[in-house]
Design a protein around this motif. Structure first.
Motif, short mmCIF file in Angstrom:
data_model
loop_
_atom_site.label_atom_id
_atom_site.label_comp_id
_atom_site.label_asym_id
_atom_site.label_seq_id
_atom_site.Cartn_x
_atom_site.Cartn_y
_atom_site.Cartn_z
N ASN A 136 -23.82 -18.38 73.22
CA ASN A 136 -22.86 -19.18 73.97
C ASN A 136 -23.28 -20.64 73.98
O ASN A 136 -24.45 -20.98 73.77
CB ASN A 136 -22.77 -18.67 75.41
N TYR A 137 -22.30 -21.51 74.23
CA TYR A 137 -22.61 -22.94 74.35
C TYR A 137 -23.47 -23.18 75.59
O TYR A 137 -23.24 -22.56 76.64
CB TYR A 137 -21.32 -23.76 74.45
N PRO A 138 -24.43 -24.09 75.49
CA PRO A 138 -25.34 -24.31 76.64
C PRO A 138 -24.76 -25.27 77.67
O PRO A 138 -25.48 -26.11 78.19
CB PRO A 138 -26.58 -24.89 75.95
N PHE A 139 -23.47 -25.18 77.98
CA PHE A 139 -22.85 -26.11 78.91
C PHE A 139 -22.20 -25.32 80.05
O PHE A 139 -21.77 -24.17 79.87
CB PHE A 139 -21.78 -26.97 78.21
N LEU A 140 -22.11 -25.95 81.20
CA LEU A 140 -21.42 -25.33 82.33
C LEU A 140 -20.88 -26.40 83.26
O LEU A 140 -21.24 -27.58 83.16
CB LEU A 140 -22.34 -24.35 83.09
N GLY A 141 -19.99 -25.97 84.14
CA GLY A 141 -19.43 -26.85 85.15
C GLY A 141 -19.73 -26.31 86.54
O GLY A 141 -20.20 -25.18 86.71
N PRO A 179 -19.52 -30.43 81.91
CA PRO A 179 -20.27 -31.64 81.55
C PRO A 179 -21.79 -31.52 81.67
O PRO A 179 -22.50 -32.46 81.35
CB PRO A 179 -19.75 -32.65 82.57
N ALA A 180 -22.29 -30.36 82.14
CA ALA A 180 -23.72 -30.24 82.44
C ALA A 180 -24.37 -29.21 81.54
O ALA A 180 -23.71 -28.32 80.98
CB ALA A 180 -23.92 -29.86 83.90
N LEU A 181 -25.70 -29.32 81.39
CA LEU A 181 -26.47 -28.33 80.67
C LEU A 181 -26.78 -27.14 81.59
O LEU A 181 -27.00 -27.30 82.78
CB LEU A 181 -27.78 -28.94 80.17
N ARG A 182 -26.78 -25.95 81.03
CA ARG A 182 -26.90 -24.74 81.83
C ARG A 182 -28.28 -24.62 82.47
O ARG A 182 -29.30 -25.02 81.90
CB ARG A 182 -26.64 -23.50 80.96
N LEU A 206 -32.66 -21.32 75.77
CA LEU A 206 -33.23 -22.26 76.73
C LEU A 206 -32.27 -22.53 77.88
O LEU A 206 -31.04 -22.53 77.69
CB LEU A 206 -33.57 -23.59 76.04
N VAL A 207 -32.82 -22.77 79.05
CA VAL A 207 -32.07 -23.33 80.16
C VAL A 207 -32.75 -24.65 80.54
O VAL A 207 -33.88 -24.92 80.11
CB VAL A 207 -32.01 -22.38 81.38
N PHE A 208 -32.07 -25.46 81.32
CA PHE A 208 -32.54 -26.82 81.58
C PHE A 208 -32.67 -27.01 83.09
O PHE A 208 -31.65 -27.01 83.80
CB PHE A 208 -31.57 -27.84 80.97
N ARG A 209 -33.90 -27.17 83.55
CA ARG A 209 -34.18 -27.22 84.98
C ARG A 209 -34.89 -28.53 85.32
O ARG A 209 -36.12 -28.65 85.20
CB ARG A 209 -35.06 -26.03 85.38
N ARG A 211 -28.26 -25.27 91.05
CA ARG A 211 -27.17 -26.24 91.17
C ARG A 211 -27.61 -27.65 90.76
O ARG A 211 -26.77 -28.53 90.61
CB ARG A 211 -26.64 -26.27 92.60
N ARG A 212 -28.89 -27.85 90.59
CA ARG A 212 -29.38 -29.16 90.15
C ARG A 212 -29.34 -29.18 88.62
O ARG A 212 -30.15 -28.52 87.97
CB ARG A 212 -30.79 -29.41 90.66
#
Length: 842
Positions: free
Chosen positions: A528-533, A563-566, A595-598, A549-550
């Motif tokens: 899946n694309y690594p983007f979410l809203g 517009p955000a990275l997951r 990967l996820v982005f924290r 949520r950050r």
């Protein structure tokens, strides 16, 4: 760029046996992207003849107007008698020349022509339109009406050039010269080793002071402007069939003679042209930057507000064209108009031809700013040949004189900014070093000369780049030309030799093992694309202060809705689950690793790295420091049946236990021991959620969660009822691993099995009991399995019975009953000490 093979043969004497497929393969080997070869007329067979309409009888007794025509087709029908044809079209009259498909002909789409009775008459053929012959769309959807000079009975397939092959070339931005027949012909001539008949080699008169006045206010935006004038044009002149057919095959629609000629020359030489009606120009032609807010009505009828960065063509009245993009409507070539009383035809009789060269970047930005991509802008923004402007103007003038009966005025205007040839110093052996092939100086010089370069020197070559190749700027560009013309397929293939000890990192190995294990357990990978809203996070029911949520928000996202990275893998996987379920796949088990982005701490701004040198270690470290933490995770989602029903027995639906088992499987592949406990964590059901911990340096560290999703989440996302999910942090599992996973030892001695049933409080997790049994049993324990859970009157209220099968085996001997029993008793004693367990029935 669509290239008709018949047109290409005018400039290169290709072998007669070469088909479009052969030319395609040759040009591909030379580096051009020839995507398809279209065979025009592939479904068309004759007889197809030129006919003259003799009579037309209107049949009015039907619901729609029908005409019964007799058409003279000469001897094409074998008898010489007029051909009787039923036709519903209205755009032809008695005396017109038309195209007739005679009985026996087959038109594209396997449409067979035969004699048939219709509307009470017998129709022996069909009068054809351009669409019916596969010539392309006709905006008027009418019958083809041919010029009167064509002889009756002539083979229309030859006249209309219906049989041909067209190469469709995807021209890359650095090969703009191939957006012309001249450029493609040059590549074909080089590839076949044949001479090129350059259509730009024309006798062009020298500039003089008598041409149409031109003033250039921005020589950077427009470094060359040629203007020629032709007068005395016949307003009734139409584009000949050969000109119309070439435009159609190249993908352009014939409009009018003057416009068709400018388009034809653009396709031929790659130089965009524009023709102005001289009687509608007010004063000298100028080139300048627009004033902010100026307006112009372009040829497409749209009123456009200009930007101060736009380059425009002007006269004394203001802008009359957007330079290099599209002309203005107020100076366009007028369509011929016939006076109904006198029959006189009026239209444009005087034309000023513009052939200019504009700055590529300026044109590209203007076209994008106005969302107005034209054939001209495509060529200018890729780099048109500035030296071809005069030849293109001359070619246009010659065709206007030949086809429209005009007269070329003696005045020739050419305004050009001074420029010097571009030269590149190239070591003669540089292509050899780049390719790893010994080409030699002679081959390098010959190939560079073939592409149009002038080459001087011995060991150090001084290469003068041709004007039509703005992409050649440095030695590597020249080396690439030599390599591609010598053939990429001739480059030797050598495998890289990595130093000993290199290979996949442990992190990569874990990642691959996890993917293989999940696939082997029946899960299907979904990327899946690594983007979410924010909406996805709301649907998961996350608290306002939840760390997930950050997010890191992209400056230029692909979608404004995401517009955000997951920060978690679940939104993408659950969306895939919903999509597949909605399309009829109800029994689903999907997984994803990635990967996820924290982000942590205060937001940081990354420095922009230089492009003129290699970044320093400190600069790279600064960029890395600004990046968010990117842990690698694995997640699964399940819905529907986990085991299918059949003749072998009943199936069962997937549930929270399957999600937890997936976590166990992943942990086993990572070589980590999973500690499972009950938890409450969104988006899972509070009573069916497990937390997964592992020990890292003696500290219990959270690795993830799994279980059944909360009903509110299932409803918000439109998921199947009782959907389950699990997510684990692979980096945490790797940190908890005791090293590479070791293969199990195989013992030749028999196993000793001991079963034990323990009664514990209902609140005690079975995982705790299992952990203490394993610890107490010691090294002899080979495996432990929970095979039964019982609650009921026999164990009492608030209690449960857990039955385990313990397998004991020694590596060096056969165990005695006493040894196995002692190990079991030790396991039960430790479990009783820590969990209060008691043997059932004791």
């Amino acid at each position: 760029m669509r290239v008709p093979l018949s047109w290409l043969r005018e400039y290169v004497d290709l072998p007669a046996t070469e088909t479009g497929r052969d030319v395609q393969a040759t040009l591909i080997s030379a580096g051009l992207e020839v995507e398809t070869v279209e065979r025009l007329g592939a479904g068309l067979t004759g007889p197809l003849a030129v006919g003259k309409v003799l009579t037309i009888e209107e049949l009015t007794e039907f619901k729609k107007p029908i005409r019964f025509c007799t058409v003279d087709v000469g001897t094409a029908n074998g008898t010489g008698e007029p051909q009787e044809i039923i036709c519903g079209a209205r755009n032809f009259a008695v005396g017109d020349k038309v195209v007739v498909a005679l009985p026996g002909a087959v038109l594209p789409g396997d449409f067979r022509i035969a004699e048939r009775k219709t509307y009470g008459r017998v129709s022996r053929g069909m009068i054809c339109s351009s669409e019916e012959l596969g010539m392309g769309e006709d905006p008027n959807h009418g019958i083809i009406v041919l010029p009167p000079e064509h002889e009756v009975g002539l083979d229309a397939t030859v006249l209309l050039e219906l049989y041909d092959e067209v190469l469709d070339i995807a021209v890359t931005p650095d090969r703009g010269y191939c957006l012309s027949m001249r450029g493609v012909a040059r590549e074909a001539a080089i590839a076949y080793g044949l001479p090129l008949r350059d259509p730009a080699l024309l006798d062009v008169p020298a500039p003089n002071a008598y041409g149409y006045p031109v003033r250039i206010a921005d020589p950077i935006g427009c470094d060359r402007f040629t203007a020629r004038t032709v007068v005395g044009l016949d307003p009734e002149a139409r584009s000949p069939i050969w000109l119309q057919r070439r435009l159609q095959k190249a993908g352009m629609r014939p409009i009018s003679l003057a416009v068709d000629i400018t388009n034809y020359v653009m396709l031929e030489l790659g130089q965009p042209l524009h023709a102005y009606d001289r009687t509608r120009i007010d004063g000298p032609i100028g080139v300048r930057r627009a004033e902010a807010g100026e307006k112009i009505t372009t040829l497409d009828g749209a009123v456009r507000v200009l930007d101060a960065a736009d380059l425009v063509i002007t006269d004394d009245s203001g802008p009359i064209g957007i330079a290099g993009v599209m002309g203005g409507a107020n100076t366009e070539i007028a369509d011929p108009v016939t006076d109904p009383e006198t029959g006189a035809v009026t239209g444009t009789t005087e034309v000023v031809v513009e052939a200019a060269h504009f700055d590529a970047i300026s044109i590209a930005r203007t076209a994008r700013r106005h969302k107005l991509s034209s054939e001209a802008s495509k060529r200018f923004e890729r780099g048109a040949d500035p030296q071809a402007a005069a030849a293109a103007a001359q070619r246009c003038v010659d065709l206007l004189v030949l086809l429209a009966g005009g007269t070329a005025e003696a005045g020739v205007t050419e305004v050009a900014a001074p420029s010097a040839p571009r030269t590149i110093t190239l070591p003669a052996n540089h292509p050899d070093k780049v390719a790893g092939v010994a080409y030699g100086r002679e081959t390098v010089v010959r190939r560079l000369q073939e592409v149009g370069c002038d080459v001087y020197g011995q060991d150090e070559l001084i290469v003068t780049v041709p004007s039509w190749r703005p992409d050649l700027n440095e030695p590597n560009d020249l080396a690439e030309e030599v390599i591609r013309l010598e053939g990429y397929e001739n480059l030797p293939s050598t495998l890289p030799k990595p130093p000993a000890g290199r290979g996949l990192t442990e992190r990569q190995r874990v990642h691959r093992r996890v993917g293989r294990a999940l696939a082997g357990a029946g899960y299907v990978e979904a990327l899946n694309y690594p983007f979410l809203g924010q909406q996805a996070l709301d649907q998961l029911g996350l608290d306002a202060d939840d760390a997930r949520r950050r997010v890191v928000t992209l400056v230029n996202p692909l979608s404004d809705e995401e517009p955000a990275l997951r920060t978690t893998l679940l939104p993408g996987l659950l969306a895939a689950l919903r999509r597949n379920d909605s399309r009829g796949s109800h029994d689903l088990a999907l997984f994803e690793t990635g990967l996820v982005f924290r982000p942590e701490g205060e937001p940081k701004v990354a420095v922009r790295l230089p492009v003129d040198r290699r970044p320093t270690g400190e600069e790279i470290a600064g960029v890395n420091a600004a990046l968010p933490r990117q842990p690698r995770r694995a997640a699964v989602v399940l819905a529907g049946a986990r085991e299918q029903a059949g003749w072998w027995g009943k199936g069962r639906p997937s549930d929270w236990a399957d999600a937890i088992q997936a976590a166990r499987l992943i942990a086993a592949e990572a070589g980590a021991e999973l500690i499972i406990s009950a938890d409450q964590h969104a988006p899972w059901h509070p009573g069916r959620c497990a937390a997964f911990h592992v020990e890292v340096d003696g500290v219990a560290t959270l690795a993830g969660h799994g279980g059944e999703l909360h009903p509110r989440v299932v409803k918000a996302l439109g998921l199947p009822a009782r959907s389950c999910a699990m997510e684990l942090d692979l980096d945490v599992l790797e940190a908890a691993s005791e090293g590479p996973v070791k293969a199990p030892r195989i013992s030749s001695f028999p196993v000793a099995t001991q079963d034990v049933a323990l009664v514990v409080d209902a609140s005690v997790p079975s995982a705790d009991v299992e952990r203490y049994l394993t610890e107490g049993a010691g090294e002899l324990l080979e495996s432990i399995r929970l095979f039964d859970v019982y609650t009921g009157d026999q164990v009492g209220a608030g209690k449960k019975s857990l039955a385990y099968a313990l397998r004991f085996r020694a590596a060096d001997r056969t165990l005695t009953v006493e040894e196995a029993t002692a190990a079991r008793d030790a396991a039960v004693a430790l479990a009783a000490e820590h969990t209060g367990a008691a043997l059932r029935g004791a």
